[in-house]
Structures are given as structure tokens and as C-alpha cells.
Scaffold this motif. Structure first.
Motif, mmCIF file in Angstrom:
data_model
loop_
_atom_site.group_PDB
_atom_site.id
_atom_site.type_symbol
_atom_site.label_atom_id
_atom_site.label_comp_id
_atom_site.label_asym_id
_atom_site.label_seq_id
_atom_site.Cartn_x
_atom_site.Cartn_y
_atom_site.Cartn_z
ATOM 1 N N LEU A 80 0.859 -1.183 0.000
ATOM 2 C CA LEU A 80 0.000 0.000 0.000
ATOM 3 C C LEU A 80 0.889 1.225 0.000
ATOM 4 O O LEU A 80 1.881 1.284 0.729
ATOM 5 N N THR A 82 0.393 5.498 0.019
ATOM 6 C CA THR A 82 -0.352 6.755 -0.017
ATOM 7 C C THR A 82 0.607 7.881 0.332
ATOM 8 O O THR A 82 1.789 7.638 0.625
ATOM 9 N N ALA A 161 -7.738 -0.312 4.519
ATOM 10 C CA ALA A 161 -6.295 -0.470 4.660
ATOM 11 C C ALA A 161 -5.973 -1.320 5.884
ATOM 12 O O ALA A 161 -6.598 -1.184 6.941
ATOM 13 N N ASN A 162 -4.997 -2.226 5.741
ATOM 14 C CA ASN A 162 -4.582 -3.047 6.862
ATOM 15 C C ASN A 162 -3.951 -2.181 7.957
ATOM 16 O O ASN A 162 -3.415 -1.105 7.692
#
Length: 541
Positions: A80, A82, A161-162
Motif C-alpha cells: 500500500l 499513499t 487499509a490493513n
């Protein structure tokens, strides 16, 4: 001469245009350098997923431009990415030193990170879990050793999201984590636990399913993801809703072929895609229809974790739910320590034969009063069978089971009840493939509204000398010694032994191989009655 003038004018116009657009062009080029604020956890092993929090990482990871290095080792594509949050795996070959994030704006500050080179850590996994309305989920962690441990817990979401959290677990202590407060409401979640030593974990859940069926269930974790899983129990009869929960803790998507094996010999295989670092849920009722007794065989392209949960109104009078992990391989022997046909209890034995040859199964029922009853059962190839234990041993018996099969099979034991005629519910568990000298249980409580039991079974030919070590949330401990005769099944009332209002974990040690289970019956918060059971944890990967 005219060509020269034209060229000169072109150059002047080009320079003027460049000067006019230079500020905008400069704004694009002068992006802010990324900054790392902190990492969770601050130390981990290669292959571990870690979180990087900071600023100006960029909204996406740009190939050949943005990335993460661990003391110079490239971590590759992030799970992920961001502008403020990155999930990335510690690369193989990484060493302790600065972690640096690179983006269009340049390189970040170096954040000191420790790479653990010789892990004694244990990872374990839970596929099921939810914080939807009407569900309360817990994670219980037990450290039976003499040194403090740190647990890194990754919450794998299905639609968000994890998240990563870490918890200190002092020596000889049990710690309870309220998952709802860690990840928020309305999340379906799987869990990965990695610790700095051998840590025992369980995941209890309490619920009012669809605002109708109250209860609770609990399971020990999977110690290692696998490409094959089997479940013997399962039904979509009226009053039952069955779910298959899959978790993929790996870096690559998994294709999972699920074969639904019915009692009449029919079978259907369907495929599902489980993305990397994600959780996936299959509605079995919607898949196979209503009125089917069904066993499951899973074959996956990548190692995954699997659980099967069921919610029910048994005979429309005993609501509840139960869950269990699967088994990786069929076996020719199975053992169950718990079991009773007392008034208000109905016990069932579920057997699945996924092989190509019929199996002859000898069931030995060892009763708490010293008696023994045996029964021979045929399980045809590629079929599942359900056995009424009450019909075999009669009413009013506490019973342990030993199964010996001519061919490898899969076995579960399900029980439905009205405990003391006031707490309805049901629970199920896989069997033990073999007796063991040690068993561990992370969950357990004798708080008001809870009654906890420890069921021990000695299926061998020699007497077993057993020590039971109780560990409490405040760090205190207590011990109990006993002897189990050959073939003996024995129950310990935890409420009587350790007293009321104790959160307690258990370590069982024996000089002979035995089998241990821990059933609990409860009225959670005074509004959700039920019961659950787990077989103990026996080994570490």
C-alpha cells in the motif's frame, strides 16, 4: 541573412516562452522531500509487513522513481502506498540501519530500523473475525516463558487499509486485546500475529448474529499457511448458515479451488481469488443451496489460512454459533477429550473421506466412569457421514473418543446444548491427530457469567502424571498435579480450582501423551448466552 533573422526571432520567442512558463514548471519539479515520522514495528524479520507513517510520499508509487530501501536493500513494490502511509515487506537480505523513502521530491530522512537476523519468532494466523454490529472480537495472548515478549499484530481488512499494532506480553502473563477498539466498527478482519518468541494466541468472539442468534465461538490459530485444507463438518439445513473464511497473508494473490463434498457422493468444485494481504468470505448457503450436509476440501495456488464458521438455531430452540480451523491432511487416527450426553446435550461426530477408497473406522468411546463402548463405522470414498454419539453411548455419559481408520479421513466433533438448561448454544472442534506431552491455552476466564472447564484424556496404556500451570493477567501463577489412568477422561472445573473473577491461561504438561480441550459456557454481558471449545496448541513453527 533572412534565415538568420528568422532563427534569431525563434530563439527569442522560445526564451520568452520558457521564462513565462518557468514558474509553473518549477512548481512541478520542486516537490517536497518525503519525511518518515515513525515505523511500526521498529524491528522485524525479512518477510514481515511493516508500516511507515510520514508525509509527502506521493499519492502512488511511481516505478523507477519512488520506493523504500532498508539500509540500501530495495523493498520493491509496496503493498500500500499513499501520501502519508506505506505498507511494505522487509526484503530478504536487508540489514539493520536507516530506512529511506524516495519519491519525486527526493529522499527522506533515514529512520533507524532493526532487522532481526535469527528469528525465534512464531507467526500464527486467524482467518475469521468481524466487528460488525452485534459482534465483539477479542485476541488473547499468553506468554508461558520467563522473558517478556513483543507481539506484532497485523489486521488484514477486506475493504479497508490493513493496520499494524504491537503489544507487550510480560513473562508468565496473559494479555487480552479488544479488537473492536483497535480497528473500529463494521470491519471483516483476519489476523496475523508475529512475536519475538513463542507466543500462544486464541481469538474469542461473542455475538448476536443478525440480531437473532446469540452466542460465542473461539479458536486456536493456524501456525502455518497451507495450500490444502479440509473440513468435515458443515450444513445448510434450515436454521443453519455456514461461512468459509479465507485469509491470504502472502505477497501474491491466491486462486483457491473449493470442493464441496456431499453425503450422497456428489461433489462440486468452484474457484475463488483471494488477493494478497487480504481476507475473503464465501457464503456456503448461497453456493450449495439449502438442505445440504457438506464437507470441504480446499486446494490453493498459494499458502492461505482457512476457517469455517456456522451460525444456527439448532432444532429452532438452541441458538448459537461455532467455528474451527481446518486440517492440512487427513489422518488415520483422531482423538477428542471433551464430550457429553448429559441431559441438555447432543453430541455428533462428523467424518469426511476425501480419498478414493472406502474407510473402515473404529470408534472407541472411553467414559468418565471407566466404561468403554466401541462402534464400527463405514465412510465411503468421497463422502461425509454424521454419527449420533448419544445413540452409541446412551444418555448421561461424559465421553472421550478415539478414532482408528483404515484410510486417512477428517474428523470433527460438534455439540449442541442448553447448559444447565439456561445457556443454549453449540461448539465444535477438530480432533487431535496424536496425543501430546504439552498443551497450551491462551483464553480462559472465571468472571461472573462464565464457567470454564479443562477436559483431559489419556488414551494410552500407561498412567500419565500431569501438571497444570495456570497463568493470570496480573502475572500470578498456580499449579495443580494429578494422575490420569489409562483410558481415563477427566474434567477440571476451573472456577473451583482458581476461584472467581480470574482471566487465566493454561499450560498442561504430562510424562505421557494425552489430549486436552477447554470448553467454556457463558452468559456474555448477561445478554448473549452460549459456549465454545478449543483444542489446545501443541507445537510451534
Amino acid at each position: 541573412m533572412r534565415k538568420g533573422k528568422v532563427f534569431t526571432i525563434f530563439v527569442i520567442l522560445a526564451l520568452m516562452t520558457a521564462m513565462m512558463i518557468a514558474p509553473a514548471w518549477a512548481d512541478v519539479r520542486v516537490a517536497q522531500a518525503p519525511a518518515i515520522e515513525y515505523m511500526v514495528p521498529p524491528a522485524a524479520w525479512p518477510g514481515t509487513l511493516v508500516a511507515i507513517q510520514g508525509a509527502d510520499f506521493g499519492v502512488v508509487q511511481i516505478p523507477l522513481v519512488s520506493g523504500v530501501t532498508f539500509n540500501g536493500a530495495d523493498a520493491g513494490t509496496a503493498t500500500l502506498w499513499t501520501d502519508t502511509y506505506i505498507l511494505v515487506t522487509v526484503p530478504e537480505g536487508a540489514t539493520s540501519g536507516p530506512v529511506v523513502v524516495t519519491s519525486l521530491g527526493g529522499s527522506s530522512n533515514g529512520y533507524e530500523f532493526t532487522v532481526l537476523e535469527d528469528p525465534t519468532a512464531v507467526s500464527c494466523y486467524f482467518a475469521e473475525g468481524t466487528t460488525r454490529s452485534g459482534f465483539e472480537e477479542w485476541l488473547t495472548l499468553y506468554n508461558p516463558w520467563g522473558e517478556d515478549l513483543v507481539a506484532t499484530v497485523t489486521y488484514l481488512m477486506d475493504t479497508a487499509a490493513n493496520r499494524i499494532r504491537y503489544y507487550n506480553v510480560p513473562a508468565h502473563t496473559r494479555v487480552s486485546v479488544y479488537v473492536n477498539s483497535e480497528i473500529g466498527s463494521d470491519r471483516d478482519v483476519s489476523i496475523t500475529v508475529t512475536s519475538t518468541g513463542q507466543l500462544i494466541a486464541e481469538r474469542p468472539m461473542y455475538f448476536r448474529y443478525k440480531k437473532a442468534w446469540a452466542g460465542g465461538h473461539c479458536t486456536t490459530p493456524v501456525l502455518e499457511p497451507s495450500t490444502t485444507w479440509y473440513f468435515a463438518e458443515g450444513t445448510t439445513r434450515p436454521g443453519f448458515e455456514e461461512w468459509l473464511c479465507l485469509a491470504n497473508p502472502g505477497e501474491e494473490d491466491a486462486t483457491v479451488d473449493v470442493t464441496y463434498i456431499f453425503g450422497d457422493g456428489d461433489a462440486v468444485t468452484l474457484s475463488y481469488n483471494v488477493p494478497a494481504y487480504s481476507r475473503y468470505t464465501v457464503d456456503v448457503n448461497a453456493t450449495v443451496g439449502i438442505g445440504a450436509d457438506v464437507a470441504l476440501k480446499l486446494e490453493s495456488s498459494k499458502p492461505i489460512v482457512a476457517e469455517r464458521s456456522m451460525y444456527f438455531a439448532y432444532n429452532w430452540i438452541w441458538p448459537g454459533g461455532h467455528t474451527t480451523i481446518g486440517v492440512n491432511v487427513p489422518n488415520t487416527t483422531w482423538y477428542f477429550a471433551e464430550g457429553t450426553t448429559r441431559p441438555g446435550f447432543e453430541e455428533w461426530l462428523c467424518l469426511a473421506n476425501p480419498g478414493e477408497e472406502d474407510a473402515a473406522v473404529l470408534v472407541t468411546c472411553d467414559l468418565a466412569d471407566g466404561g468403554t463402548v466401541t462402534e464400527g463405522i463405514e465412510v465411503p470414498a468421497r463422502r461425509r457421514r454424521t454419527i449420533d454419539v448419544n445413540a452409541i453411548v446412551g444418555a448421561g455419559a461424559d465421553v472421550a473418543l478415539k478414532l482408528e481408520s483404515s484410510k486417512p479421513i477428517v474428523a470433527e466433533r460438534s455439540m449442541y446444548f442448553a447448559y444447565n438448561w439456561i445457556w443454549p448454544g453449540g461448539h465444535t472442534t477438530i480432533g487431535a491427530a496424536s496425543p501430546q506431552a504439552e498443551w497450551y491455552f491462551a483464553e480462559g476466564t472465571t468472571r461472573s457469567g462464565f464457567e470454564e472447564w479443562l477436559c483431559l484424556y489419556n488414551p494410552g496404556d500407561l498412567e500419565a502424571r500431569v501438571s497444570v500451570n495456570y497463568a493470570f493477567q496480573d502475572g500470578g501463577t498456580q499449579m495443580q498435579d494429578l494422575v490420569l489412568m489409562p483410558g481415563q477422561r477427566f474434567s477440571i472445573s476451573m472456577n473451583q480450582v482458581v476461584g472467581p473473577d480470574k482471566d487465566v491461561s493454561v499450560h498442561v504438561e504430562s510424562d505421557q501423551g494425552i489430549v486436552a480441550e477447554r470448553p467454556m459456557y457463558f452468559d456474555y454481558h448477561g445478554v448473549w448466552p452460549g459456549g465454545h471449545v478449543t483444542i489446545g496448541c501443541t507445537s510451534f513453527n
